[in-house]
Scaffold this motif. Structure first.
Motif, PDB file in Angstrom:
ATOM      1  N   MET A  65      13.172 -40.706  15.260  1.00  0.00           N
ATOM      2  CA  MET A  65      12.809 -39.218  15.594  1.00  0.00           C
ATOM      3  C   MET A  65      11.967 -38.929  16.721  1.00  0.00           C
ATOM      4  O   MET A  65      11.113 -39.727  16.919  1.00  0.00           O
ATOM      5  CB  MET A  65      12.509 -38.161  14.373  1.00  0.00           C
ATOM      6  N   LEU A  66      12.187 -38.076  17.538  1.00  0.00           N
ATOM      7  CA  LEU A  66      11.373 -37.774  18.680  1.00  0.00           C
ATOM      8  C   LEU A  66       9.931 -37.434  18.352  1.00  0.00           C
ATOM      9  O   LEU A  66       8.993 -37.861  18.959  1.00  0.00           O
ATOM     10  CB  LEU A  66      12.023 -36.596  19.574  1.00  0.00           C
TER      11      LEU A  66
ATOM     12  N   ALA B 259      20.656 -39.533  20.653  1.00  0.00           N
ATOM     13  CA  ALA B 259      21.316 -38.425  19.949  1.00  0.00           C
ATOM     14  C   ALA B 259      20.136 -37.207  20.204  1.00  0.00           C
ATOM     15  O   ALA B 259      18.930 -37.443  20.489  1.00  0.00           O
ATOM     16  CB  ALA B 259      21.687 -38.433  18.801  1.00  0.00           C
ATOM     17  N   PRO B 260      20.428 -35.852  19.945  1.00  0.00           N
ATOM     18  CA  PRO B 260      19.651 -34.742  19.787  1.00  0.00           C
ATOM     19  C   PRO B 260      18.415 -34.907  19.132  1.00  0.00           C
ATOM     20  O   PRO B 260      18.358 -35.407  17.870  1.00  0.00           O
ATOM     21  CB  PRO B 260      20.338 -33.647  19.336  1.00  0.00           C
ATOM     22  N   LYS B 261      17.292 -35.043  19.585  1.00  0.00           N
ATOM     23  CA  LYS B 261      15.750 -35.128  19.078  1.00  0.00           C
ATOM     24  C   LYS B 261      15.648 -36.572  18.294  1.00  0.00           C
ATOM     25  O   LYS B 261      14.765 -36.781  17.602  1.00  0.00           O
ATOM     26  CB  LYS B 261      15.637 -34.231  18.043  1.00  0.00           C
ATOM     27  N   ARG B 262      16.531 -37.645  18.592  1.00  0.00           N
ATOM     28  CA  ARG B 262      16.494 -38.732  17.667  1.00  0.00           C
ATOM     29  C   ARG B 262      17.049 -39.958  18.566  1.00  0.00           C
ATOM     30  O   ARG B 262      17.886 -39.593  19.578  1.00  0.00           O
ATOM     31  CB  ARG B 262      16.984 -38.531  16.384  1.00  0.00           C
ATOM     32  N   TRP B 263      16.690 -41.188  18.394  1.00  0.00           N
ATOM     33  CA  TRP B 263      17.472 -42.442  18.864  1.00  0.00           C
ATOM     34  C   TRP B 263      17.710 -43.235  17.610  1.00  0.00           C
ATOM     35  O   TRP B 263      17.467 -43.214  16.691  1.00  0.00           O
ATOM     36  CB  TRP B 263      16.414 -43.169  19.739  1.00  0.00           C
ATOM     37  N   ARG B 264      19.010 -43.749  17.819  1.00  0.00           N
ATOM     38  CA  ARG B 264      19.600 -44.447  16.859  1.00  0.00           C
ATOM     39  C   ARG B 264      19.504 -46.060  17.081  1.00  0.00           C
ATOM     40  O   ARG B 264      20.163 -46.430  18.285  1.00  0.00           O
ATOM     41  CB  ARG B 264      21.040 -44.150  16.609  1.00  0.00           C
ATOM     42  N   LEU B 265      19.194 -46.681  16.191  1.00  0.00           N
ATOM     43  CA  LEU B 265      18.854 -48.388  16.451  1.00  0.00           C
ATOM     44  C   LEU B 265      19.399 -49.200  15.656  1.00  0.00           C
ATOM     45  O   LEU B 265      19.751 -48.855  14.226  1.00  0.00           O
ATOM     46  CB  LEU B 265      17.301 -48.436  16.265  1.00  0.00           C
ATOM     47  N   GLU B 266      19.834 -50.122  16.020  1.00  0.00           N
ATOM     48  CA  GLU B 266      20.555 -51.396  15.255  1.00  0.00           C
ATOM     49  C   GLU B 266      19.337 -52.241  14.847  1.00  0.00           C
ATOM     50  O   GLU B 266      18.299 -52.892  15.611  1.00  0.00           O
ATOM     51  CB  GLU B 266      21.429 -52.205  16.126  1.00  0.00           C
ATOM     52  N   ILE B 267      19.068 -52.659  13.577  1.00  0.00           N
ATOM     53  CA  ILE B 267      18.027 -53.229  13.011  1.00  0.00           C
ATOM     54  C   ILE B 267      18.329 -54.318  12.165  1.00  0.00           C
ATOM     55  O   ILE B 267      17.404 -54.720  11.393  1.00  0.00           O
ATOM     56  CB  ILE B 267      17.074 -52.490  12.334  1.00  0.00           C
TER      57      ILE B 267
ATOM     58  N   ALA C 235      11.310 -28.298  24.137  1.00  0.00           N
ATOM     59  CA  ALA C 235      12.660 -28.635  24.760  1.00  0.00           C
ATOM     60  C   ALA C 235      12.694 -29.594  26.028  1.00  0.00           C
ATOM     61  O   ALA C 235      13.723 -30.202  26.064  1.00  0.00           O
ATOM     62  CB  ALA C 235      13.249 -27.240  25.046  1.00  0.00           C
ATOM     63  N   VAL C 236      11.439 -29.293  26.721  1.00  0.00           N
ATOM     64  CA  VAL C 236      11.546 -30.370  27.749  1.00  0.00           C
ATOM     65  C   VAL C 236      11.481 -31.802  27.435  1.00  0.00           C
ATOM     66  O   VAL C 236      12.097 -32.476  28.046  1.00  0.00           O
ATOM     67  CB  VAL C 236      10.273 -29.867  28.799  1.00  0.00           C
ATOM     68  N   ASP C 237      10.381 -32.019  26.470  1.00  0.00           N
ATOM     69  CA  ASP C 237      10.716 -33.422  26.012  1.00  0.00           C
ATOM     70  C   ASP C 237      11.912 -33.693  25.624  1.00  0.00           C
ATOM     71  O   ASP C 237      12.350 -35.001  25.386  1.00  0.00           O
ATOM     72  CB  ASP C 237       9.685 -33.492  24.732  1.00  0.00           C
ATOM     73  N   GLU C 238      12.651 -33.026  24.548  1.00  0.00           N
ATOM     74  CA  GLU C 238      13.913 -33.604  24.248  1.00  0.00           C
ATOM     75  C   GLU C 238      14.896 -33.951  25.516  1.00  0.00           C
ATOM     76  O   GLU C 238      15.749 -34.454  25.345  1.00  0.00           O
ATOM     77  CB  GLU C 238      14.532 -32.369  23.315  1.00  0.00           C
ATOM     78  N   LEU C 239      14.820 -32.936  26.442  1.00  0.00           N
ATOM     79  CA  LEU C 239      15.528 -33.236  27.672  1.00  0.00           C
ATOM     80  C   LEU C 239      15.358 -34.442  28.410  1.00  0.00           C
ATOM     81  O   LEU C 239      15.814 -35.098  29.119  1.00  0.00           O
ATOM     82  CB  LEU C 239      15.479 -31.896  28.701  1.00  0.00           C
ATOM     83  N   ASN C 240      13.975 -34.823  28.278  1.00  0.00           N
ATOM     84  CA  ASN C 240      13.351 -36.026  28.999  1.00  0.00           C
ATOM     85  C   ASN C 240      13.531 -37.336  27.900  1.00  0.00           C
ATOM     86  O   ASN C 240      12.890 -38.262  28.407  1.00  0.00           O
ATOM     87  CB  ASN C 240      11.994 -35.969  29.500  1.00  0.00           C
ATOM     88  N   MET C 241      14.361 -37.326  27.040  1.00  0.00           N
ATOM     89  CA  MET C 241      14.243 -38.381  25.886  1.00  0.00           C
ATOM     90  C   MET C 241      14.667 -39.897  26.679  1.00  0.00           C
ATOM     91  O   MET C 241      14.335 -41.080  26.363  1.00  0.00           O
ATOM     92  CB  MET C 241      15.252 -38.210  24.820  1.00  0.00           C
ATOM     93  N   ARG C 242      15.686 -39.790  27.587  1.00  0.00           N
ATOM     94  CA  ARG C 242      16.202 -40.633  28.216  1.00  0.00           C
ATOM     95  C   ARG C 242      15.312 -41.512  29.101  1.00  0.00           C
ATOM     96  O   ARG C 242      15.347 -42.640  29.702  1.00  0.00           O
ATOM     97  CB  ARG C 242      17.518 -40.549  29.091  1.00  0.00           C
ATOM     98  N   SER C 243      14.030 -40.686  29.545  1.00  0.00           N
ATOM     99  CA  SER C 243      13.149 -41.412  30.475  1.00  0.00           C
ATOM    100  C   SER C 243      12.069 -42.216  29.526  1.00  0.00           C
ATOM    101  O   SER C 243      11.454 -42.806  30.181  1.00  0.00           O
ATOM    102  CB  SER C 243      12.191 -40.165  31.272  1.00  0.00           C
ATOM    103  N   ILE C 244      12.245 -42.039  28.262  1.00  0.00           N
ATOM    104  CA  ILE C 244      11.423 -42.762  27.093  1.00  0.00           C
ATOM    105  C   ILE C 244      12.256 -44.159  26.845  1.00  0.00           C
ATOM    106  O   ILE C 244      11.867 -45.210  26.887  1.00  0.00           O
ATOM    107  CB  ILE C 244      10.909 -42.094  26.024  1.00  0.00           C
ATOM    108  N   PHE C 245      13.288 -43.805  26.187  1.00  0.00           N
ATOM    109  CA  PHE C 245      14.242 -44.989  25.860  1.00  0.00           C
ATOM    110  C   PHE C 245      15.775 -44.422  26.101  1.00  0.00           C
ATOM    111  O   PHE C 245      16.123 -43.477  25.989  1.00  0.00           O
ATOM    112  CB  PHE C 245      14.210 -45.220  24.031  1.00  0.00           C
TER     113      PHE C 245
END
Length: 331
Positions: free
Chosen positions: A122-123, A105-113, A138-148
């Motif tokens: 949060m990013l 999601a924008p600026k965050r990942w949602r996890l099942e725990i 903003a570049v980091d936010e666009l590249n979130m999928r390169s992390i997780f």
């Protein structure tokens, strides 16, 4: 057949059934002697002159303190409460957990725990791949999928509940982050007790073991904390991936870092040992897990046969011997 045997759904012969029933009965008796087990409506003996405080799992009935839960009676100074033996996971600040990404999601990942609600990473609470401490752009936010991305397995720490009621995580250390080349196991959370150390490197097997407080357990190939064993693709930015020569380099590096067969064998052996201990309802500690792995090796038990009836019986009998030995040392 006992309740435990029905839950295990094992194909036991008559001898194995008698041995398992005997071992489980001895373990139950040892547990009852070691702690004050109580059931609903049991009276909890207290000294009313001490102005005791009635905590969770207790109630006042006709001037007596009675239990409203099945569990173990705990006493902390004047506080008396009942700790449920089979409670669902309740996050606490500082818990080491393992989760699976279900949404980017924008600026965050949602996890099942394995909790009643999903957790949020949060990013801004994430250690970036470049390792620099800086404001997220903003570049980091666009590249979130390169992390997780979805279905990635992550290790993180519970940061706390926010004002909106959501559970937030943080991963600001190198020991946190994406988990790869391994196996994710789900066990009842009450079998994993909170300890000072939840990260374990089983050096003899080249395996990392992470006991998540939420009941998610990771068994994978050992990763150097300095990041030397990480796949190069995790360290390459989206812009670099556009370069074909870089893509070729990443592909070659990935092929070079395929997990060796011996390590994969150790991962499966450790994972099956965890499954056996979990099915028997034993608390999961690194000592008990390693002991079970070593027992399977010393008995020349194949990996698939670890999940067979005989090894279950042997594990239960070995746990009885371990507890008897511990009680003698204390005595």
């Amino acid at each position: 057949m006992t309740t435990m045997q029905r839950e295990l759904r094992l194909s036991l012969n008559q001898t194995q059934r008698v041995r398992l029933q005997s071992a489980l009965q001895q373990l139950e008796e040892m547990t009852s002697l070691a702690s004050a087990i109580t059931v609903v409506a049991d009276t909890i003996p207290v000294n009313h002159e001490d102005s005791i405080l009635k905590g969770h799992g207790t109630s006042d009935l006709n001037g007596e303190v009675v239990a409203t839960l099945c569990g173990v009676v705990e006493r902390v100074n004047k506080l008396v409460y009942v700790r449920a033996q089979r409670a669902r996971y309740k996050p606490e600040v500082g818990d080491i957990i393992v989760g699976r990404v279900i949404e980017v999601a924008p600026k965050r990942w949602r996890l099942e725990i394995n909790f009643s609600q999903d957790a949020v990473l949060m990013l801004s609470s994430m250690n970036l791949p470049d390792g620099l401490q800086r404001r997220r752009t903003a570049v980091d936010e666009l590249n979130m999928r390169s992390i997780f991305v979805e279905n990635d397995v992550i290790c993180a720490e519970v940061r706390g509940f926010q004002h909106d009621g959501s559970l937030h995580l943080q991963a600001r250390s190198q020991k946190y982050g994406k988990l790869e080349r391994g196996m994710l196991l789900t066990v009842p959370a009450y079998l994993v007790k909170r300890r000072k150390q939840h990260f374990h490197h089983l050096e003899n097997y080249g395996v990392d073991l992470i006991l998540g407080s939420n009941g998610f357990i990771w068994v994978g190939e050992h990763v150097d904390m300095n990041g030397e064993n990480h796949i190069l693709a995790d360290q390459v930015s989206r812009e670099d991936m556009a370069d074909k020569s870089c893509v070729g380099q990443v592909t070659q590096e990935v092929h070079e870092r395929i997990t060796p067969l011996e390590i994969r064998t150790h991962i499966c052996r450790v994972a099956n040992s965890v499954r056996v201990l979990s099915a028997l309802g034993f608390n999961l500690t690194v000592e008990v897990i390693v002991d079970t792995v070593e027992a399977s090796i010393s008995l020349n038990t194949d990996i698939k046969d670890i999940l067979a009836a005989e090894f279950y019986v042997q594990t239960a009998e070995r746990e009885v011997q371990r507890r008897v030995s511990l009680s003698r040392k204390k005595g």
